[in-house]
Design an enzyme around this catalytic site. Structure first.
Site, PDB file in Angstrom:
ATOM      1  N   PHE A 181      -0.866   1.169  -5.840  1.00  8.73           N
ATOM      2  CA  PHE A 181      -0.427  -0.177  -5.502  1.00  8.73           C
ATOM      3  C   PHE A 181       0.753  -0.098  -4.556  1.00  8.73           C
ATOM      4  CE2 PHE A 181      -0.963  -4.621  -6.859  1.00  8.73           C
ATOM      5  CZ  PHE A 181      -2.279  -4.567  -7.254  1.00  8.73           C
TER       6      PHE A 181
ATOM      7  N   GLN B 167       8.488 -14.472  -2.587  1.00 15.40           N
ATOM      8  CA  GLN B 167       7.600 -13.436  -2.069  1.00 15.40           C
ATOM      9  C   GLN B 167       6.375 -14.031  -1.386  1.00 15.40           C
ATOM     10  OE1 GLN B 167       5.187 -10.586  -4.756  1.00 15.40           O
ATOM     11  NE2 GLN B 167       6.614  -9.327  -3.614  1.00 15.40           N
TER      12      GLN B 167
ATOM     13  N   HIS C  82       2.734 -12.894  -0.249  1.00 17.09           N
ATOM     14  CA  HIS C  82       1.766 -11.815  -0.425  1.00 17.09           C
ATOM     15  C   HIS C  82       1.106 -11.563   0.920  1.00 17.09           C
ATOM     16  CE1 HIS C  82      -1.632  -9.530  -1.958  1.00 17.09           C
ATOM     17  NE2 HIS C  82      -1.067  -9.506  -3.149  1.00 17.09           N
TER      18      HIS C  82
ATOM     19  N   LEU D 297      -5.561 -15.697  -3.148  1.00 15.09           N
ATOM     20  CA  LEU D 297      -5.176 -14.288  -3.206  1.00 15.09           C
ATOM     21  C   LEU D 297      -6.331 -13.296  -3.002  1.00 15.09           C
ATOM     22  CD1 LEU D 297      -2.906 -12.249  -4.003  1.00 15.09           C
ATOM     23  CD2 LEU D 297      -3.678 -12.509  -6.354  1.00 15.09           C
TER      24      LEU D 297
ATOM     25  N   GLU E 226      -3.890  -6.866  -3.928  1.00 14.31           N
ATOM     26  CA  GLU E 226      -3.345  -5.650  -3.326  1.00 14.31           C
ATOM     27  C   GLU E 226      -4.170  -4.447  -3.787  1.00 14.31           C
ATOM     28  OE1 GLU E 226       0.846  -5.769  -3.679  1.00 14.31           O
ATOM     29  OE2 GLU E 226       1.121  -3.695  -3.115  1.00 14.31           O
TER      30      GLU E 226
ATOM     31  N   ARG F  40       5.306  -5.449  -0.479  1.00 12.52           N
ATOM     32  CA  ARG F  40       4.748  -6.684   0.064  1.00 12.52           C
ATOM     33  C   ARG F  40       5.592  -7.306   1.164  1.00 12.52           C
ATOM     34  NH1 ARG F  40       2.594  -9.132  -5.683  1.00 12.52           N
ATOM     35  NH2 ARG F  40       0.723  -7.824  -5.734  1.00 12.52           N
TER      36      ARG F  40
ATOM     37  N   HIS G 241       3.595 -16.468  -2.764  1.00 13.52           N
ATOM     38  CA  HIS G 241       2.952 -15.857  -3.922  1.00 13.52           C
ATOM     39  C   HIS G 241       3.790 -15.853  -5.185  1.00 13.52           C
ATOM     40  CE1 HIS G 241       0.127 -13.320  -5.967  1.00 13.52           C
ATOM     41  NE2 HIS G 241       0.990 -12.341  -6.131  1.00 13.52           N
TER      42      HIS G 241
ATOM     43  N   ARG H 187       9.504  -8.224  -5.309  1.00 15.59           N
ATOM     44  CA  ARG H 187       8.808  -7.660  -6.460  1.00 15.59           C
ATOM     45  C   ARG H 187       7.706  -6.716  -5.993  1.00 15.59           C
ATOM     46  NH1 ARG H 187       4.069  -8.805  -8.902  1.00 15.59           N
ATOM     47  NH2 ARG H 187       3.631 -10.800  -7.901  1.00 15.59           N
TER      48      ARG H 187
END
Lengths: 567, 238, 112
Positions: A115, A228, A230, A240, A243, A274, A340, A382
């Site tokens: 990730f 954030q 994404h 979405l 990821e 991100r 996000h 994050r």
């Protein structure tokens, strides 16, 4: 009507339900939730939940901790991160024992994938439906423990008296009745606020109601400027794309078919954190290298092969077909960055207790966990998979702390008129005459936030955005409802949600304007460097007599001193 | 992006007992842009034509299951259905059949949720847990894959004639939930759960009509799960 | 209420499968094997044949049990109250037994 419970939990996502499973042990407990528990937005999390289980190569918690702290651009409080990553492996095992159907390795262990920002393969997953399966499992556990839910109850205000939390006032959406919930402990787990932006991966329900309630009660909100984006949302909807797709090896390509991440994060490529990846994509788009010069780039899965795509990313395959009419087996998916996650939120200590000022004074009886809270484990950015982890770890912690604290909290009095006051407020809102359309105000707010307070920020547009929000707040006072009924008045719900949006978007913009540096997801083109000398600190915004007042508190640094952040 | 637009007629079921005991259909005309889903259209109608239109919605990405409704006679999620793919210029939207209507497209799912609780819907184990995860092979995990992907939208149960006749029938969604645990290699309450579904209002009310398979927006097959449960119940009674 | 649903379910499937074969045989014999030229004597001869007697007895019992259970299933779909269900059950069983004895008498006593 006043209901009495020892613990009143607001929100039935991962954090709220995990807290309920703990809190039920020491007394009566209920969960209020705006949507039925399994419809909470935790279920839309796709890619995974992080833990250094080491099922796919060696891993340990210090590495996880360092990745998280570096990912946060050093704004995370490191004592909180340490708890998060240390408790992660047992938390995952605990979830598995509750019945979460994780995907498996050939040896029968929980499977883990790569990730963004994580240097090891530590995302535990269930295909691309990780949040969904955990959410449903926690709901099943709540059924097992006969936890009392009040589904489709919208919480409207916090009841504080003499600085002590006494409960909340909520509306039963289906009947329109206003109820008081009197509790010795109140846990906020109300989720995020992606709906402040036009292009978002968030649900319609993610309107930051909880944050707004806290703010209106005169308590501070922390790091609201840290939002954030994404990197991969479907174009044009913003829905979405996990990821995990890149974790499995997908490429991001510009109009020339170039894997442009090599120019932005040569070591990590598509698996950079991100903030870095989203900025890279936005830069390509802004510089005309979007596909056909448009506002999107491509996410290419094709080389992964049909079997892997069907097995590991079945939802993406389905969503790509339905929302972009692209067969991801045969063509690349059009993607764009999408709002996000809110790193900021209700400030809490590491025990989940809400704090009321920069000195860390605890508000008795009030707790927060999950996305609505700011412990802060995510700092300014994050890492993927850390949000589900935070929701479960800190949800459970909040529940346990409530159990410890309850014996020391006396039942006090329910303040007279608390319910009636809210009833009057709601009636006034419903009966208000005016000529402004709620939808028009909301659209303008979301569009202008996207334009002026998005991935790239600078003084001019932020100041313009403040003016816009001011005007919209003024227009809001003249917004008229066409639905005057009580029963299932969804227009009333929408206007209450809009009121929340108008409250906290101002804090995002003011916070962003104040923070004259670039850190994590907060990027100022006029201050492109991180400025530890002045800004290695959390912002706290509270309601003052003439608008928000800002205060700051230091970041808790234990193990890793800030250094340059490169990927 | 191609901005070719088209006018569509939306015929929407309306019912608000606060105002009138009678249900009716309202018709709205809407310019539908390319890519707009049924949910987008409902929102547009609510925003600009009739703010009193009530429906549930949340994630708008086909995972929360809030916006299940009956669209042109078929149960589906409004959020993932593009209007242009429906065929025809009139879109008829009704609430999920078989459930009491609260208002407009919002139905009362209380009994639906209660039905899930009748199949012991959680992992049951009496043997001690190891320190690590319970082992499960990929093949064992695959066995329950479709069942764990259920979003509890209610489309299947709402489409089941056996459920229309008898609302005490567990119906496809709850039986799929039973399947999810009965076929989970980690669970130890198979027998108990089979007894629960081997009930007058359980498994045997299924008439293999297969509406559930057709109705499922996530393309799951509750009918196959029910068939597997029948065989399993039979094996248990042998 | 606990049921032994699985056995009934299996029986219904098996009887259904057997009935399908028997009905085909019945259909072919009755309608395609010189039915229009058939005399009373032919019918008498067939019904006196022990093999045909067995055929008819199986046909009779499976047909009635299959139909009766099917009716009972429909009662289960629509009837909520226990008293109505008991009345329906008694009616189905009585009608079934009556028809079965009628069939039994016909098959067993019909001879030249």
């Amino acid at each position: 009507m006043i209901h009495r419970y020892d613990t009143v939990i607001i929100g039935a996502g991962l954090a709220g339900m995990r807290a309920a499973i703990e809190a039920r042990v020491s007394g009566s407990c209920c969960v209020l939730t705006k949507v039925f528990p399994t419809r909470s937005h935790s279920g839309a999390a796709q890619g995974g939940i992080a833990a250094s289980l080491g099922n796919a190569g060696e891993d340990d918690w210090p590495t996880h901790m360092f990745d998280t702290v570096k990912g946060s651009d050093y704004l995370a409080d490191q004592d909180a991160v340490e708890i998060l990553v240390k408790e992660a492996p047992l938390t995952i095992i605990d979830l598995e024992h509750m019945g979460v159907p994780f995907s498996r390795t050939e040896e029968g262990l929980i499977a883990q994938r790569s990730f963004g920002g994580h240097t090891k393969q530590r995302a535990c997953y269930a295909a691309d439906l990780t949040g969904h399966v955990i959410l449903h499992t926690l709901y099943e556990q709540c059924l097992k423990h006969a936890i009392k839910f009040y589904p489709e109850y919208l919480v409207l205000s916090l009841v504080l008296a003499d600085g002590v939390c006494r409960g909340v006032v909520a509306m039963d959406i289906l009947t329109g009745d206003i109820h008081g919930f009197f509790g010795r402990a109140v846990v906020f787990a109300t989720g995020g606020y992606g709906r402040a932006f036009k292009i978002t991966s968030n649900a319609h329900a993610s309107s930051g109601d909880g944050l707004s309630i806290i703010y209106r009660a005169g308590l501070p909100l922390e790091d609201m400027e840290c939002v954030q984006f994404h990197p991969t949302g479907f174009y044009p909807s913003g829905i979405l794309v996990t990821e995990g797709a890149r974790g499995e090896g997908a490429y991001i390509l510009n109009d020339q078919g170039e894997r442009f991440m090599k120019r932005y994060a040569p070591d990590r490529m598509e698996l950079a954190p991100r903030d870095v990846t989203a900025r890279a994509i936005q830069t390509e788009i802004d510089q005309g290298r979007g596909i056909g010069g448009g506002a999107y780039v491509h996410l290419d899965l094709r080389h992964l092969g049909e079997e892997k795509i069907r097995k590991r990313l079945p939802q993406i395959l389905d969503l790509a077909m339905r929302f972009t009419a692209v067969d991801a087996l045969k063509a690349p998916i059009p993607i764009q960055p999408t709002a996000h996650y809110s790193m900021g939120g209700i400030p809490t200590d590491i025990r989940g207790r809400v704090i009321g000022d920069a000195q860390g004074t605890v508000v008795p009886g009030l707790y927060a966990c999950g996305e609505c809270a700011c412990v802060s484990v995510h700092g300014a950015n994050r890492l993927g998979c850390n949000s589900l982890l935070e929701a479960v770890v800190y949800g459970a912690r909040a529940g346990k702390v409530v159990c410890e604290d309850l014996p020391g909290i006396e039942w006090s009095d329910w303040p007279k008129g608390a319910v009636e006051g809210v009833q009057g407020e709601v009636r006034a809102l419903v009966e208000r005459e005016g000529n402004e359309s709620l939808a028009a105000i909301r659209d303008e707010l979301q569009e202008s936030m996207q334009k002026n307070c998005g991935i790239f920020r600078s003084r001019g547009p932020l100041q313009e955005q403040l003016l816009i929000i001011g005007k919209l707040q003024d227009r809001f006072s003249r917004a008229r409802l066409s639905d005057k009924g009580k029963r299932c008045n969804t227009e009333l719900v929408e206007i209450l949600e809009l009121r929340s949006l108008l409250d906290f978007t101002e804090l995002i913009v003011r916070g962003a304007l104040a923070r004259e540096e670039s850190r994590g997801a907060h990027y100022r083109t006029d201050y492109p460097k991180r400025d530890d000398a002045h800004w290695l600190k959390h912002s706290l915004a509270r309601k003052g007599p003439e608008g928000p007042v800002f205060d700051y508190k230091p970041v808790r640094i234990t193990r890793y001193q800030p250094k340059e952040r490169k990927y | 992006m191609n901005q070719s637009t088209n006018k569509y007629t939306f015929k929407i079921f309306r019912y608000d007992p606060e105002r009138s005991p009678r249900a009716r259909y309202d018709t709205f005309s809407l310019e539908v842009a390319k890519g707009m889903t049924v949910l987008d259209c409902l929102q547009a109608i609510k925003a600009s034509q009739d703010g009193t239109l009530s429906f549930r919605r949340s994630c708008r990405s086909a995972i929360c299951g809030s916006c299940a409704m009956n669209i042109n006679g078929k149960n589906d999620l409004a959020c993932h259905l593009q209007v242009s793919l429906l065929g025809g210029r009139t879109v008829t939207v009704d609430p999920l059949p078989g459930f009491p209507v609260i208002r407009d497209l919002v139905v009362d799912l209380e009994e639906f949720y209660r039905s899930l609780e009748r199949v012991l819907p959680w992992l049951v184990r009496s043997s001690p847990f190891p320190d690590k995860e319970l082992p499960q092979s990929p093949a064992e995990r695959d066995r329950i894959d479709s069942a764990v992907n259920c979003i509890l939208c209610g489309s299947c149960t709402s489409s089941c004639p056996s459920f229309w006749f008898n609302t005490r029938y567990l119906a496809p969604a709850a039986l799929l939930k039973a399947y999810r645990f009965i076929f989970d290699s980690r669970d130890e309450a198979k027998g108990e759960r089979l007894e629960l579904v081997d009930d007058r209002n359980g498994l045997w009310r299924c008439r293999t009509i297969y509406n559930c398979e057709e109705a499922c927006p996530k393309l799951l097959k509750p009918n196959e799960a029910i068939a597997a449960l029948k065989i399993e119940a039979l094996k248990q009674s042998v | 209420m606990k049921t032994t649903g699985s056995w009934w379910w299996l029986l219904q499937r098996l009887s259904g499968a057997v009935l399908l074969v028997l009905i085909m045989a019945h259909f072919v014999v009755m309608h395609y094997m010189g039915f229009e030229k058939r005399l009373y004597a032919d019918v008498l001869a067939r019904l006196s044949n022990p093999l045909w007697k067995t055929f008819d007895l199986i046909f009779l019992s499976l047909g009635l049990s299959h139909g009766g259970y099917g009716l009972w299933g429909i009662v289960g779909d629509y009837c909520r109250s226990d008293s109505a269900r008991i009345i329906a059950l008694i009616a189905i069983v009585t009608a079934g037994l009556f028809l079965f004895s009628l069939g039994l008498v016909t098959v067993l006593t019909f001879h030249s």
